[in-house]
Write a protein that holds these residues in place. Structure first.
Motif, mmCIF file in Angstrom:
data_model
loop_
_atom_site.group_PDB
_atom_site.id
_atom_site.type_symbol
_atom_site.label_atom_id
_atom_site.label_comp_id
_atom_site.label_asym_id
_atom_site.label_seq_id
_atom_site.Cartn_x
_atom_site.Cartn_y
_atom_site.Cartn_z
ATOM 1 N N ALA A 90 0.847 -1.196 0.000
ATOM 2 C CA ALA A 90 0.000 0.000 0.000
ATOM 3 C C ALA A 90 0.878 1.240 0.000
ATOM 4 O O ALA A 90 1.981 1.229 0.558
ATOM 5 C CB ALA A 90 -0.923 0.011 1.221
ATOM 6 N N VAL A 91 0.379 2.287 -0.637
ATOM 7 C CA VAL A 91 1.030 3.594 -0.599
ATOM 8 C C VAL A 91 0.045 4.562 0.028
ATOM 9 O O VAL A 91 -1.050 4.769 -0.512
ATOM 10 C CB VAL A 91 1.437 4.086 -2.010
ATOM 11 C CG1 VAL A 91 2.109 5.460 -1.920
ATOM 12 C CG2 VAL A 91 2.349 3.087 -2.697
ATOM 13 N N VAL A 92 0.414 5.096 1.185
ATOM 14 C CA VAL A 92 -0.435 6.055 1.889
ATOM 15 C C VAL A 92 0.309 7.380 2.005
ATOM 16 O O VAL A 92 1.538 7.415 2.010
ATOM 17 C CB VAL A 92 -0.850 5.537 3.287
ATOM 18 C CG1 VAL A 92 -1.661 4.259 3.174
ATOM 19 C CG2 VAL A 92 0.359 5.336 4.174
ATOM 20 N N GLN A 93 -0.442 8.461 2.092
ATOM 21 C CA GLN A 93 0.201 9.771 2.202
ATOM 22 C C GLN A 93 0.559 10.078 3.643
ATOM 23 O O GLN A 93 -0.241 9.878 4.551
ATOM 24 C CB GLN A 93 -0.694 10.883 1.664
ATOM 25 C CG GLN A 93 0.008 12.241 1.735
ATOM 26 C CD GLN A 93 -0.729 13.334 1.015
ATOM 27 O OE1 GLN A 93 -1.119 13.153 -0.134
ATOM 28 N NE2 GLN A 93 -0.933 14.460 1.689
ATOM 29 N N ARG A 94 1.777 10.567 3.807
ATOM 30 C CA ARG A 94 2.250 11.065 5.101
ATOM 31 C C ARG A 94 3.024 12.345 4.852
ATOM 32 O O ARG A 94 3.345 12.669 3.709
ATOM 33 C CB ARG A 94 3.166 10.043 5.776
ATOM 34 C CG ARG A 94 2.454 8.736 6.076
ATOM 35 C CD ARG A 94 3.208 7.859 6.995
ATOM 36 N NE ARG A 94 3.304 8.449 8.336
ATOM 37 C CZ ARG A 94 4.066 7.969 9.294
ATOM 38 N NH1 ARG A 94 4.810 6.905 9.086
ATOM 39 N NH2 ARG A 94 4.101 8.533 10.484
ATOM 40 N N ARG A 95 3.356 13.044 5.930
ATOM 41 C CA ARG A 95 4.230 14.214 5.854
ATOM 42 C C ARG A 95 5.501 13.895 6.624
ATOM 43 O O ARG A 95 5.454 13.495 7.794
ATOM 44 C CB ARG A 95 3.579 15.447 6.469
ATOM 45 C CG ARG A 95 2.420 15.994 5.684
ATOM 46 C CD ARG A 95 2.867 16.708 4.437
ATOM 47 N NE ARG A 95 1.702 17.156 3.680
ATOM 48 C CZ ARG A 95 1.770 17.893 2.602
ATOM 49 N NH1 ARG A 95 2.942 18.279 2.139
ATOM 50 N NH2 ARG A 95 0.688 18.246 1.976
ATOM 51 N N LEU A 96 6.631 14.042 5.959
ATOM 52 C CA LEU A 96 7.929 13.923 6.619
ATOM 53 C C LEU A 96 8.597 15.277 6.575
ATOM 54 O O LEU A 96 8.554 15.968 5.554
ATOM 55 C CB LEU A 96 8.808 12.877 5.929
ATOM 56 C CG LEU A 96 8.295 11.448 5.914
ATOM 57 C CD1 LEU A 96 9.355 10.516 5.328
ATOM 58 C CD2 LEU A 96 7.894 10.967 7.287
ATOM 59 N N LEU A 97 9.202 15.659 7.692
ATOM 60 C CA LEU A 97 9.893 16.937 7.793
ATOM 61 C C LEU A 97 11.383 16.719 7.559
ATOM 62 O O LEU A 97 12.002 15.874 8.208
ATOM 63 C CB LEU A 97 9.686 17.561 9.172
ATOM 64 C CG LEU A 97 8.237 17.783 9.599
ATOM 65 C CD1 LEU A 97 8.186 18.352 11.016
ATOM 66 C CD2 LEU A 97 7.504 18.675 8.618
ATOM 67 N N HIS A 98 11.926 17.504 6.628
ATOM 68 C CA HIS A 98 13.344 17.396 6.303
ATOM 69 C C HIS A 98 13.830 18.726 5.754
ATOM 70 O O HIS A 98 13.192 19.301 4.870
ATOM 71 C CB HIS A 98 13.581 16.298 5.266
ATOM 72 C CG HIS A 98 14.987 16.250 4.772
ATOM 73 N ND1 HIS A 98 16.037 15.892 5.581
ATOM 74 C CD2 HIS A 98 15.522 16.525 3.566
ATOM 75 C CE1 HIS A 98 17.152 15.947 4.885
ATOM 76 N NE2 HIS A 98 16.867 16.328 3.653
ATOM 77 N N GLY A 99 14.926 19.193 6.297
ATOM 78 C CA GLY A 99 15.530 20.419 5.776
ATOM 79 C C GLY A 99 14.604 21.612 5.797
ATOM 80 O O GLY A 99 14.630 22.424 4.879
ATOM 81 N N GLY A 100 13.773 21.713 6.829
ATOM 82 C CA GLY A 100 12.862 22.846 6.942
ATOM 83 C C GLY A 100 11.635 22.756 6.057
ATOM 84 O O GLY A 100 10.901 23.729 5.922
#
Length: 187
Positions: A67-77
């Protein structure tokens, strides 16, 4: 069943009926039973839902899933729209026949077409599959946003998070990477 053609099907969770969802859950429960990281939990199931499912069928039998689900990852601001790959499994008697790679080919197409980054938490048994497909081990420290807005380190997953870099998103794999919060395993 070795002579039965394998058919790949993709569908959003909302398009799956109860029978298909039950088949996916059964496959995942069986695939992760006795797994070093523990069983497939209700929280893991929740993480699997709400995105695009890639399923491998031999006739009426489900033999593989991702499965591919949407998430938010924080990187480099930046908060990166991430296609997070979940619940990759192939039925035990159908492993090492290219089904996992076929599932990942389709999942990666969705990541490339709709997200700024791909990511996943790898099981030890799958590291070679992901690395061989160009997924990169995240070298920097990981953490998670908490519901109250704080950030908590997640050192227990360091060394198990892989990213699928896309040309349009600059990354520094030695820098910190923070995921959005969710119940159960945050990564």
């Amino acid at each position: 069943m070795d002579d039965v053609e394998v058919r790949l099907r993709t569908a959003h969770t909302a398009e799956l009926d109860r029978v298909e969802l039950a088949a996916i859950r059964t496959l995942l429960d069986d695939a992760f039973a006795g797994h070093a990281d523990g069983e497939f939990t209700d929280a893991d199931w929740d993480h699997t839902l709400g995105g695009t499912h890639v399923m491998a069928w031999e006739g009426d039998a489900l033999i593989g899933h991702a499965a591919v689900v949407q998430r938010r990852l924080l990187h480099g601001g930046r908060a990166l729209r991430t296609g997070y790959v979940e619940a990759v499994a192939v039925r035990a008697d159908r492993r090492r026949r290219g089904h996992g790679g076929a599932l990942m080919t389709v999942a990666e197409r969705y990541v490339r077409g709709g997200y700024q980054l791909g990511a996943l938490g790898a099981a030890e048994e799958a590291v070679d599959l992901y690395a061989g497909r160009g997924w990169l081990l995240w070298q920097g420290p990981t953490s998670a946003l908490t519901p109250d807005g704080g950030v908590v380190p997640t050192p227990d997953v360091d060394g198990w998070i892989y990213v699928f870099p896309l040309d349009h998103t600059p990354l520094d794999p030695s820098a910190p990477l923070t995921c959005d919060w969710r119940d159960g395993d945050v990564w």
